[in-house]
Design a protein around this motif. Sequence first.
Motif, PDB file in Angstrom:
ATOM      1  N   VAL A 147       0.838  -1.236  -0.004  1.00  0.00           N
ATOM      2  CA  VAL A 147       0.008  -0.010  -0.027  1.00  0.00           C
ATOM      3  C   VAL A 147       0.742   1.258   0.091  1.00  0.00           C
ATOM      4  N   SER A 148       2.214   1.287   0.490  1.00  0.00           N
ATOM      5  CA  SER A 148       2.986   2.450   0.461  1.00  0.00           C
ATOM      6  C   SER A 148       3.941   2.485  -0.732  1.00  0.00           C
ATOM      7  N   PHE A 149       4.823   1.639  -0.821  1.00  0.00           N
ATOM      8  CA  PHE A 149       5.641   1.592  -1.868  1.00  0.00           C
ATOM      9  C   PHE A 149       5.013   1.472  -3.541  1.00  0.00           C
ATOM     10  N   GLY A 150       4.096   0.242  -3.196  1.00  0.00           N
ATOM     11  CA  GLY A 150       3.392  -0.043  -4.378  1.00  0.00           C
ATOM     12  C   GLY A 150       2.674   0.745  -5.108  1.00  0.00           C
ATOM     13  N   LEU A 151       1.528   1.090  -4.241  1.00  0.00           N
ATOM     14  CA  LEU A 151       0.345   2.177  -4.531  1.00  0.00           C
ATOM     15  C   LEU A 151       0.649   3.509  -4.134  1.00  0.00           C
ATOM     16  N   GLY A 152       1.569   3.787  -3.193  1.00  0.00           N
ATOM     17  CA  GLY A 152       1.841   5.313  -2.798  1.00  0.00           C
ATOM     18  C   GLY A 152       0.511   5.702  -2.184  1.00  0.00           C
ATOM     19  N   ALA A 153      -0.262   4.958  -1.315  1.00  0.00           N
ATOM     20  CA  ALA A 153      -1.503   5.398  -0.961  1.00  0.00           C
ATOM     21  C   ALA A 153      -1.607   5.696   0.351  1.00  0.00           C
ATOM     22  N   ASP A 154      -0.518   6.136   1.101  1.00  0.00           N
ATOM     23  CA  ASP A 154      -0.549   6.071   2.614  1.00  0.00           C
ATOM     24  C   ASP A 154      -1.667   7.341   3.494  1.00  0.00           C
ATOM     25  N   ALA A 155      -1.817   8.156   2.513  1.00  0.00           N
ATOM     26  CA  ALA A 155      -2.948   9.099   3.023  1.00  0.00           C
ATOM     27  C   ALA A 155      -4.159   9.264   1.998  1.00  0.00           C
ATOM     28  N   THR A 156      -4.628   8.011   1.653  1.00  0.00           N
ATOM     29  CA  THR A 156      -5.677   7.908   0.912  1.00  0.00           C
ATOM     30  C   THR A 156      -6.522   6.682   1.369  1.00  0.00           C
ATOM     31  N   PRO A 157      -7.731   6.594   0.834  1.00  0.00           N
ATOM     32  CA  PRO A 157      -8.762   5.601   1.483  1.00  0.00           C
ATOM     33  C   PRO A 157      -8.302   4.123   0.926  1.00  0.00           C
ATOM     34  N   ILE A 158      -7.393   3.968  -0.063  1.00  0.00           N
ATOM     35  CA  ILE A 158      -6.982   2.783  -0.462  1.00  0.00           C
ATOM     36  C   ILE A 158      -6.774   1.633   0.405  1.00  0.00           C
ATOM     37  N   PRO A 159      -5.748   2.049   1.407  1.00  0.00           N
ATOM     38  CA  PRO A 159      -5.468   0.887   2.353  1.00  0.00           C
ATOM     39  C   PRO A 159      -6.806   0.237   2.906  1.00  0.00           C
ATOM     40  N   LEU A 160      -7.854   0.852   3.157  1.00  0.00           N
ATOM     41  CA  LEU A 160      -8.963   0.412   3.748  1.00  0.00           C
ATOM     42  C   LEU A 160      -9.697  -0.402   2.896  1.00  0.00           C
ATOM     43  N   TYR A 161      -9.718   0.072   1.548  1.00  0.00           N
ATOM     44  CA  TYR A 161     -10.151  -0.865   0.625  1.00  0.00           C
ATOM     45  C   TYR A 161      -9.634  -2.262   0.420  1.00  0.00           C
ATOM     46  N   VAL A 162      -8.184  -2.055   0.263  1.00  0.00           N
ATOM     47  CA  VAL A 162      -7.398  -3.312   0.356  1.00  0.00           C
ATOM     48  C   VAL A 162      -7.577  -4.184   1.574  1.00  0.00           C
ATOM     49  N   ALA A 163      -7.682  -3.534   2.799  1.00  0.00           N
ATOM     50  CA  ALA A 163      -7.900  -4.388   3.899  1.00  0.00           C
ATOM     51  C   ALA A 163      -9.038  -5.086   3.898  1.00  0.00           C
ATOM     52  N   GLY A 164     -10.274  -4.205   3.491  1.00  0.00           N
ATOM     53  CA  GLY A 164     -11.472  -4.839   3.389  1.00  0.00           C
ATOM     54  C   GLY A 164     -11.729  -6.125   2.328  1.00  0.00           C
ATOM     55  N   GLY A 165     -10.982  -5.763   1.099  1.00  0.00           N
ATOM     56  CA  GLY A 165     -11.097  -6.902   0.021  1.00  0.00           C
ATOM     57  C   GLY A 165     -10.549  -8.042   0.404  1.00  0.00           C
TER      58      GLY A 165
END
Length: 418
Positions: A147-165
């Motif tokens: 989520v950090s190096f791969g998606l660069g998504a630290d300050a976005t909702p993407i990690p929640l979507y990744v965790a939920g999925g």
Amino acid sequence: MSARLSLMMFLQFFVWGAWYVTVGNYMTAIGWGEYVYLPYLVNPIAAIVSPFFLGLIADRYFSTEKVLGVLHILGGLAFLAAPLVAGGEGTSVTLFIALILVHELCYMPTLGLTNSLAFSHIDDQEKQFPLIRVFGTVGWIVAGLFVSFGLGADATPIPLYVAGGAGVLMGLYSFSLPHTPPQAAGQQATFREIAGVGALKQLWSRPFAVFIFCSLLICIPLAAYYSYAPVFVAESGVANPAGWMTIGQMSEVLFMLVMPLFFARLGVKWMLLVGMGAWVLRYGVFAAAAPTGAFPLILVGIALHGICYDFFFVTGQIYVDKKSTPAIRGQAQGLLVLVTYGVGMLIGGFIAGMVYNGFLGETAEALTPDQFQTFWTIPALFAGLILLLFGFLFKDDTPKTEAAPALDSPDLVAGAAT
């Protein structure tokens, strides 16, 4: 079988590692900086509730793989819904935190369920389980890097979507795991037994009381790290903070391997003191790094996680195990988790939030470097006082001729958290 159980552990901790480090930076980015501590309050609440769910319901009425599947799917759906109520007009921080609480109430019992399922389907627990459980730490590391190096998504909702999925995927996968009937079907359970009251009565002595009290106290400053270290790393100008935070888990694995060598030479008291001292040093390093955002110092503070966690928490589990009889071993370990990750972290998370918000003021979204220096100095001093109190009052009363339990023994590994 080992491959299936290893994948189970990987997914179990991938879910946790995907969001736990990033949620504070996401909330800060959408203007909810003053509420960053709240997700880290619901975690200990769930840790307090989870032993009662496991002891009164999951262990007695339903097969483990089915409970695991249902809980992960429900928790995953809660995370998929959480970003929908955040970051825009008409959104609600209350509903956002409520959805995280739903997820945590579903997720925390699965930590014990995955362990019990694995133990039920391996022949040599002490040799096989560590090789399976280590994939959980790998899952946490991979999630953070992704989520950090791969998606660069630290300050976005993407990690929640990744965790939920990943949670939903883990839930579906759980139904394919080997059938594991409820281990305590037909047995009666009491509140006193599950809460560890019986174990506390049998274990009670002055050294044990000092240990339990100081364990609770040390978790108060500990909570500041989990809540605000990722925010501090991001505000120090470090890109991909969640990825860099995985150095802590890498360090944890390294120090776990060398712990037996230190334990044989230092003993229980000095191992615990070294662990406490590492917390003092970590917060001191963060305070020193804050004014300039010194990246090397920040990395040193993160890397100290291995000593902080392994030398204090794992040694604490060993001490409790050595004090326990087989009849109360499970209750005693549950009591330790309840006191530390439950009550201690709950108090600590609340205090950390109040202190942080006291510095934050009404308009800023994050602390200035000078404010962060003062913020980290406070838990460093508090942890130092606990270290002195413990060193002065604690006397190791475990038998000197009795070998310490293996670090990978089932009762100790089951109580560990990443």
